[in-house]
Design a protein around this motif. Structure first.
Motif, short mmCIF file in Angstrom:
data_model
loop_
_atom_site.label_atom_id
_atom_site.label_comp_id
_atom_site.label_asym_id
_atom_site.label_seq_id
_atom_site.Cartn_x
_atom_site.Cartn_y
_atom_site.Cartn_z
N GLU A 126 0.89 -1.02 0.05
CA GLU A 126 0.05 -0.03 0.03
C GLU A 126 0.73 1.33 0.08
OE1 GLU A 126 -3.54 -0.03 2.60
OE2 GLU A 126 -2.69 -1.69 3.58
N LEU A 127 2.25 1.14 0.55
CA LEU A 127 3.02 2.27 0.63
C LEU A 127 3.45 2.91 -0.73
CD1 LEU A 127 4.76 0.66 3.52
CD2 LEU A 127 3.41 2.75 3.67
N PHE A 178 2.09 10.65 -0.15
CA PHE A 178 1.30 10.75 1.40
C PHE A 178 0.42 11.78 1.29
CE2 PHE A 178 4.74 7.76 1.97
CZ PHE A 178 4.13 6.41 2.70
N THR A 179 0.39 12.64 0.39
CA THR A 179 -0.66 13.68 0.01
C THR A 179 -1.98 13.32 -0.46
OG1 THR A 179 0.06 14.48 -2.19
CG2 THR A 179 1.39 15.49 -0.30
N ASP A 180 -2.07 12.03 -0.66
CA ASP A 180 -3.17 11.39 -1.12
C ASP A 180 -4.24 11.25 -0.05
OD1 ASP A 180 -5.44 9.23 -1.59
OD2 ASP A 180 -4.12 8.78 -3.39
N PRO A 181 -5.52 11.78 -0.20
CA PRO A 181 -6.40 11.91 0.97
C PRO A 181 -6.89 10.40 1.71
CG PRO A 181 -7.37 13.09 -1.11
CD PRO A 181 -6.06 12.26 -1.52
N LYS A 182 -6.09 9.48 0.87
CA LYS A 182 -6.30 7.86 1.69
C LYS A 182 -5.42 7.99 3.08
CE LYS A 182 -3.29 5.12 -0.86
NZ LYS A 182 -3.09 4.01 -1.66
N TRP A 183 -4.60 8.85 3.08
CA TRP A 183 -3.76 8.76 4.27
C TRP A 183 -4.18 9.76 5.35
CZ3 TRP A 183 -0.71 4.94 4.78
CH2 TRP A 183 -0.41 3.97 3.67
#
Length: 344
Positions: free
Chosen positions: A152-153, A160-165
């Motif tokens: 997933e990483l 890590f700017t993706d909203p899923k984080w």
């Protein structure tokens, strides 16, 4: 008092292990010079817990008396600049390359011998040969293996700017190592791209911690999924608790920045011979093994291997953008950027 001047021969040793100092007509002056060369003043941004034992070993091996002023790396570098020609420091031991670069650019450091420079890869020393890395400190994204699958990483720190984080990230914006990373991000990717990353992470509502240790501890308790840290904090925790469900993730860009802790000899050094021996000592196999096994940093010399489940420096060099670590000295503009985006 006017500083004593010495003519010295680098790298020569007497049968007893001392350095040979060029003779003049006055034997009393020779004796005074020898006594002074058994003294050393080190300004250290590395704390006593990390290097105190090595300082003791150096004193025992050289019969030198070492005076160490411990403190914050940036503050000690500033002190050297403020003291100017009156600085008592012979050696500066910086926690990061930025402070070493700042002293070099201010004209406060001297050229190191090629025999020392050649012990460390050119990526981890001054291109001008005026400071040298002793250990490597790599930025990683540590993650809780119960909350995140390795696949997933993202391969980029920008992933890590993706909203899923959102709500799953831990960081320490006031921490020096994080700020050095942001400086590296600015150098490698430019101001606007660095701003975009900071704003993207901020939009994901990260949890704020004071330092790397507290981030890794929070990850181990499942209070966050991922955290931006230096690599060795996890090694230290796993030394006492090897079952902690946290592992390293190395991105394939500046997110795996290799910074260094390193040393420079100052141009006002009163004890240049013993200062050079100090640098030699920190690069020898014994000291490099100590750093690898006790502080869990990457050894940079003597062919010593790092400890733990780490990527090699060669792999990290291949993946990440290369930058001149001396350029990590621009902390002021990093702080301004962090304030502008309301991170600190």
């Amino acid at each position: 008092m006017k500083r004593r001047q010495f003519i010295y021969v680098v790298g020569l040793a007497t049968a007893s292990g001392g350095l040979v100092i060029a003779c003049d007509a006055n034997p009393n002056q020779n004796q005074a010079a020898t006594e002074l060369e058994n003294e050393l003043v080190v300004y250290s941004g590395r704390n006593e817990k990390l290097i105190g034992e090595l300082i003791k070993q150096f004193e025992q091996q050289t019969n030198a008396k070492v005076q160490v002023r411990y403190g914050d790396t940036a503050e000690l570098a500033s002190a050297i600049l403020e003291e100017g020609q009156n600085s008592p420091a012979d050696v500066f031991f910086g926690q990061d390359a930025g402070a070493l670069g700042a002293l070099q650019k201010a004209g406060r450091t001297v050229q190191l011998p090629t025999s020392l420079l050649n012990q460390v890869d050119s990526a981890y020393r001054s291109p001008e040969g005026q400071w040298i890395g002793v250990t490597g400190r790599v930025r990683t994204v540590d993650y809780n293996t119960n909350l995140v699958k390795a696949e997933e990483l993202p391969s980029s720190i920008f992933g890590f700017t993706d909203p899923k984080w959102k709500g799953r990230i831990a960081w320490a914006p006031t921490n020096g190592s994080f700020q050095s990373f942001v400086t590296g991000l600015r150098v490698a990717e430019g101001e606007e791209r660095a701003r975009e990353w900071l704003e993207g992470i901020q939009a994901n509502d990260p949890q704020v911690f004071p330092n790397n240790t507290s981030i890794v501890e929070a990850l181990s308790r499942g209070e966050a999924s991922v955290g931006f840290v230096n690599h060795y904090y996890l090694q230290r925790i796993k030394q006492d608790n090897p079952d902690v469900p946290v592992e390293h993730h190395f991105t394939e860009d500046i997110g795996s920045l290799v910074n260094v802790a390193g040393v420079a000899i100052l141009n006002t050094a009163n004890h240049p011979n013993i200062a050079q021996r100090f640098v030699e000592f920190m690069l020898n196999e014994n000291a490099q093994n100590y750093f690898a096994s006790q502080t869990f940093e990457y050894p940079l010399a003597a062919g010593v291997e790092p400890k733990g489940n780490l990527k090699s420096l060669t792999q990290l060099q291949t993946q990440a953008k290369k930058i001149d670590l001396s350029n990590l000295n621009d902390l002021d503009n990093t702080l301004k950027l962090l304030q502008q985006v309301a991170v600190i």
